[in-house]
Design an enzyme around this catalytic site. Structure first.
Site, mmCIF file in Angstrom:
data_model
loop_
_atom_site.group_PDB
_atom_site.id
_atom_site.type_symbol
_atom_site.label_atom_id
_atom_site.label_comp_id
_atom_site.label_asym_id
_atom_site.label_seq_id
_atom_site.Cartn_x
_atom_site.Cartn_y
_atom_site.Cartn_z
ATOM 1 N N ASN A 7 0.889 -1.175 0.000
ATOM 2 C CA ASN A 7 0.000 0.000 0.000
ATOM 3 C C ASN A 7 0.923 1.220 0.000
ATOM 4 O OD1 ASN A 7 -1.792 2.039 0.450
ATOM 5 N ND2 ASN A 7 -2.722 1.135 2.283
ATOM 6 N N ARG A 91 -2.461 -2.165 -3.490
ATOM 7 C CA ARG A 91 -3.691 -1.386 -3.312
ATOM 8 C C ARG A 91 -3.602 -0.170 -4.233
ATOM 9 N NH1 ARG A 91 -4.985 3.349 0.781
ATOM 10 N NH2 ARG A 91 -7.132 3.645 0.170
ATOM 11 N N HIS A 181 -12.844 2.942 -0.497
ATOM 12 C CA HIS A 181 -12.951 1.901 0.539
ATOM 13 C C HIS A 181 -13.633 0.637 0.002
ATOM 14 C CE1 HIS A 181 -13.124 5.097 4.032
ATOM 15 N NE2 HIS A 181 -11.872 4.703 3.830
ATOM 16 N N ARG A 242 -12.139 15.684 7.022
ATOM 17 C CA ARG A 242 -12.816 15.988 5.750
ATOM 18 C C ARG A 242 -14.271 16.394 5.975
ATOM 19 N NH1 ARG A 242 -11.093 10.474 2.836
ATOM 20 N NH2 ARG A 242 -9.541 10.167 4.449
ATOM 21 N N GLU A 384 -8.315 -5.199 4.695
ATOM 22 C CA GLU A 384 -8.111 -4.899 3.277
ATOM 23 C C GLU A 384 -6.898 -5.637 2.723
ATOM 24 O OE1 GLU A 384 -8.618 -0.951 4.786
ATOM 25 O OE2 GLU A 384 -9.514 -0.312 2.899
#
Ligand code: AMP
Length: 397
Positions: A7, A91, A181, A242, A384
């Site tokens: 990742n 990823r 996601h 955010r 993940e």
């Protein structure tokens, strides 16, 4: 068969080595400050071994060399040689409309991932650097697989992914909802169906990934039909830093008032807003919960706002799917904050969804609804990296 999961960010590299014979994580680690002073690697083996050192990493290639050293030669080594690794799974944040699923990285795919950098400028260029560095370090014989955050969301119908803008922005610039996601939503909705002992095709599931970044997805019959993140992971509901969805006229108004450039606005909406912006305390849920307990009213307001927005998104997806069989909580907050789950589930009783207070305090993978709840409620830790490793294995097999 061992799979190396990567990742990569522009100056960081997270990795895991997973033995797919038993899905055991053999080691995991992080390289930081790639390309700047003070590059370092922190590597942990499953047997408790730890290797941490500062070493120059001007590019991702040196970072991979440091990882190979940590995995094969350091005191915390877990394999004798990288030859034992069968494939590398990456990823990739943005797959645009091109990638509907994971794929082997061919020169053409690499080119597409590079071009999609226009839609994910903070992420895809870094992924491309990492893939090229892998080719340099490990050669072209080692298969590399791309697993996209967006591909699970590719089943959304146009009515869900289109923005009500002049159509030319879609045709000219590909401005639409892509979501994010996806690997996590796919993983936990699959697991939810397994836990319910039903085929995913027969279920309507709402998955809530609540971490520093937050998104909620409606999964109908195993397919994503809508998701809260949009063109970028800024959309949806408020997160650590955010905004989530905003009235566009608030944006133009603030820009005019403070004479801000698009880059400055981007920074404010991505890094200075959300829980941090409202509370003025922190982007970290634990800090804000602690401040609220001590009487900080803005911290309490930030937490109330986030819960309210989560409740509204869940409700809208129940409406979109005309029902729901299960709601799943995952991510750092979703998995660990029992109070948030209690507050959200308090507004799901109209669905016949009832939280079991005692189950809600348990840790790990757990059904948190009562036995007579019409809608099942679950906490399912996301993984993940394992999902990426599984896709990689499936493709290289
Ligand atoms: P993630 O991005 O999935 O790693 O999640 C990070 C968020 O999870 C941060 O806001 C943390 O404060 C929150 N978090 C992690 N552990 C806990 C916990 N035990 N209780 C409440 N929030 C937590």
């Amino acid at each position: 068969m061992k799979i190396f999961v990567v990742n990569a960010g522009s100056s960081s590299l997270k990795y895991q080595l997973i033995d797919m014979d038993n899905e055991q994580v053999l080691c995991k680690g992080l390289c930081e400050r790639i390309g700047v002073e003070g590059s370092c690697i922190s590597h942990k083996a499953d047997n408790g071994g730890v290797y941490e050192t500062e070493t120059p990493m001007p590019t991702h290639s040196e970072a991979f060399e440091a990882v190979v050293y940590a995995m094969t030669k350091s005191d915390a080594k877990v394999i004798d040689s990288f030859d034992e690794v069968s494939a590398i799974g990456h990823r990739i944040v943005q797959g645009g409309s091109i990638f509907k699923g994971s794929c082997i990285i061919t020169p053409e795919a690499l080119n597409d991932i590079d071009e999609l950098g226009a839609l994910a400028p903070l992420h895809n260029p870094a992924h491309v650097l990492a893939i090229k560095a892998c080719i340099k370090t490990f050669g072209t014989e080692k298969p590399q697989v791309a697993v996209f955050d967006t591909s699970f969301h590719q089943t959304m119908p146009a009515k869900a992914y289109m923005f009500p803008l002049p159509y030319k922005y879609y045709t000219d610039y590909k401005v639409r909802k892509y979501g994010a996601h996806g690997t996590s939503h796919n993983f936990v909705s699959n697991r939810c169906a397994e836990l319910m002992g039903k085929a995913r095709e027969d279920l309507k599931i709402i998955t809530c990934h609540l971490g520093n970044g937050c998104s909620i997805t409606a999964v109908d019959g195993g397919k994503c039909v809508d998701t809260s993140m949009g063109f970028t992971p800024l959309d949806g509901f408020m997160m650590g830093t955010r905004t989530g969805t905003l009235d566009p006229s608030a944006i133009t108004y603030i820009a005019e008032k403070e004479n801000l450039t698009p880059a400055q606005l981007n920074h404010i909406f991505n890094k200075e807003s959300g829980i941090l912006g409202v509370s003025g305390v922190s982007n970290d849920n634990r800090d804000v919960v602690a401040a609220a307990k001590e009487g900080n009213e803005r911290a309490a307001l930030a937490l109330q706002m986030q819960r309210y927005q989560i409740i509204k998104f869940i409700g809208s997806y129940v409406a979109a799917m005309n029902g729901v069989d299960a709601v799943v909580f995952t991510g750092g907050i979703g998995e660990n904050d029992a109070n948030l789950r209690k507050d959200v589930c308090a507004n799901l009783t109209y669905l016949g969804a009832f939280l079991d207070a005692e189950r809600n305090t348990q840790r790990g993978e757990v059904k948190i609804s009562t036995d007579d709840s019409r809608v099942a409620l679950y906490v399912i830790p996301t993984n993940e990296e394992l999902a990426i490793a599984r896709d990689t294995l499936a493709l290289v097999k």
